[in-house]
Motif scaffolding. Sequence first.
Motif, short mmCIF file in Angstrom:
data_model
loop_
_atom_site.label_atom_id
_atom_site.label_comp_id
_atom_site.label_asym_id
_atom_site.label_seq_id
_atom_site.Cartn_x
_atom_site.Cartn_y
_atom_site.Cartn_z
N THR A 58 0.83 -1.20 0.00
CA THR A 58 0.00 0.00 0.00
C THR A 58 0.87 1.25 0.00
O THR A 58 0.63 2.20 -0.76
N THR A 59 1.90 1.26 0.83
CA THR A 59 2.82 2.39 0.91
C THR A 59 3.55 2.58 -0.41
O THR A 59 3.67 3.70 -0.92
N LYS A 61 2.64 1.60 -3.43
CA LYS A 61 1.70 2.06 -4.44
C LYS A 61 1.41 3.55 -4.27
O LYS A 61 1.34 4.30 -5.24
N SER A 62 1.25 3.98 -3.04
CA SER A 62 0.98 5.39 -2.75
C SER A 62 2.16 6.27 -3.17
O SER A 62 1.97 7.34 -3.75
N LYS A 65 2.28 6.48 -6.98
CA LYS A 65 1.21 7.35 -7.46
C LYS A 65 1.56 8.81 -7.24
O LYS A 65 1.38 9.65 -8.12
N ARG A 66 2.06 9.13 -6.05
CA ARG A 66 2.42 10.51 -5.73
C ARG A 66 3.59 10.99 -6.60
O ARG A 66 3.59 12.12 -7.07
#
Length: 95
Positions: A58-59, A61-62, A65-66
């Motif tokens: 999750t981290t 992927k975040s 994305k950022r």
Amino acid sequence: MGKGERDDAPAAGQTDCSEALLRVYEFLDGELGPSECAKIQAHLDECGPCFNEYNLDTTLKSLIKRSCANEHAPDTLRTAIMARISLSVFRVEGG
């Protein structure tokens, strides 16, 4: 327990670690149906190591994305990728 049975095998209807980790990106991307999501979520709620892997994914992927929020692929690259995808689909479907 009978011969060859494992005491850490999931009960019927439950998800084991290998399936949960294999499908974690589908889970993150919302690509699973409600029953599959429920199984993966139930496993993550009960399994610390898989939950830690989920948090890491999750981290990651975040962060991606950022980092890529303002980036756009050049049109030539997008066209080349789409052409290869189309060719691959044609090969699979056409044999």
